[in-house]
Design an enzyme around this catalytic site. Sequence first.
Site, mmCIF file in Angstrom:
data_model
loop_
_atom_site.group_PDB
_atom_site.id
_atom_site.type_symbol
_atom_site.label_atom_id
_atom_site.label_comp_id
_atom_site.label_asym_id
_atom_site.label_seq_id
_atom_site.Cartn_x
_atom_site.Cartn_y
_atom_site.Cartn_z
ATOM 1 N N GLU A 29 90.288 21.691 21.085
ATOM 2 C CA GLU A 29 90.082 20.846 22.268
ATOM 3 C C GLU A 29 91.382 20.432 22.938
ATOM 4 O OE1 GLU A 29 88.970 17.862 25.084
ATOM 5 O OE2 GLU A 29 90.383 17.502 23.467
ATOM 6 N N HIS A 90 90.032 14.541 18.743
ATOM 7 C CA HIS A 90 89.807 14.806 20.167
ATOM 8 C C HIS A 90 91.190 15.041 20.798
ATOM 9 C CE1 HIS A 90 86.915 13.483 23.678
ATOM 10 N NE2 HIS A 90 87.546 14.599 23.941
ATOM 11 N N HIS A 109 87.057 10.248 16.290
ATOM 12 C CA HIS A 109 85.716 9.664 16.462
ATOM 13 C C HIS A 109 84.908 9.736 15.168
ATOM 14 C CE1 HIS A 109 86.438 9.610 20.775
ATOM 15 N NE2 HIS A 109 86.646 10.908 20.773
ATOM 16 N N ASN A 143 89.250 9.470 25.159
ATOM 17 C CA ASN A 143 89.197 10.925 25.297
ATOM 18 C C ASN A 143 90.567 11.524 24.998
ATOM 19 O OD1 ASN A 143 89.503 13.557 26.740
ATOM 20 N ND2 ASN A 143 87.378 13.197 27.288
ATOM 21 N N ASN A 199 89.720 11.797 31.949
ATOM 22 C CA ASN A 199 89.749 12.728 30.836
ATOM 23 C C ASN A 199 91.193 12.969 30.394
ATOM 24 O OD1 ASN A 199 89.512 15.312 29.333
ATOM 25 N ND2 ASN A 199 87.385 15.212 29.967
ATOM 26 N N ASP A 244 89.916 19.286 32.636
ATOM 27 C CA ASP A 244 89.825 18.617 31.336
ATOM 28 C C ASP A 244 91.213 18.107 30.940
ATOM 29 O OD1 ASP A 244 89.249 17.916 28.627
ATOM 30 O OD2 ASP A 244 87.616 19.362 28.559
ATOM 31 N N ASN A 245 91.897 18.786 30.032
ATOM 32 C CA ASN A 245 93.204 18.290 29.598
ATOM 33 C C ASN A 245 94.343 18.851 30.457
ATOM 34 O OD1 ASN A 245 92.428 16.624 27.432
ATOM 35 N ND2 ASN A 245 92.026 18.421 26.184
#
Length: 330
Positions: A29, A90, A109, A143, A199, A244-245
């Site tokens: 991720e 994450h 998480h 996140n 994010n 996203d990232n």
Amino acid sequence: RNRLNASREIAPVTLPNCRLIKGIEAGSEDIDILPNGLAFISSGLKYPGVKSYAPDKPGEIFLMDLNEDNPRAVELRVSRGFDLASFNPHGISTYIDRDDTVYLFVVNHPHQKSLVELFKFVEDDNSLVHLKTIRHDLLTSVNDIVAMGPDSFYATNDHYFSDFILMFLEMFLGLTWSNVVYYSPKEVKEVASGFYSANGINISPDRKYIYVADVFDHNIHVMEKHANWTLTHVKMLQLDTLPDNLSIDPHTGDVWVGCHPNGLKLLYNDPENLPASEVLRIQNILSEEPTVTCVYADNGSVLQGSSVASVYEGKLLIGTVFHRALYCEL
């Protein structure tokens, strides 16, 4: 459907020298690369509403040395006393202290909570020593994270609610209750708000600007960082994809973005209609007219659900939420 870009299809953009990374089967991720070419990869995220290929297996942190001719992913050992069984990593971020100590911050998480784990990286034996677990009432649905010191960081909360049904309702109603929080042992405060879903977060090489990807608003916010750690809005770059990232090229300042061309496919994950992958490179983001280039795009046949793209000396790593990871030579 509009928030998820539900009707978008993409044309493939291929790179000549790419291979899937052995050993990474359940996601990659987030990726953070040290200036010396050591890449940290977080794997095994279990996130509400998103598929997992290894739902019963704890998450892992992998390391790749991008200076090697044929780099491979090695799982990092974690020191005793840390609860590995519920490890659900994450976003990640590294920080190098004045004495060259490397700290790794990991959003975790366990049991669907939101914590930040602080590790020290020990290169000699490829291990992470767990230093502390950070929890706070303002860190509700973390996140991603960008380290600002050995124990301070900015973090994005991608939802206001932590309950899955309320999270979905929040998205469905289009509530802009997502935010960015600054954390240090001395003070914790909200420093930016009004996002649909904040994010990825990262910092410019001169450490003057913070970049935040709003995945459901299809844009990247540029914010100026002040001495008291507050952030003020500078500009916003609109995209036709779900960013996203964010990774930053330390030499050029280019922003590399792992994106979801169609968010609906990511949530449904239909084997007949796989979630696609897209990598954007943004040059001169602070200028009037930044240059946005699609460097890689795949319909899901090779790589599903790209969430991050990180570069080092002509090499590119592309990570995904729950699928494989790709190593390319540019």
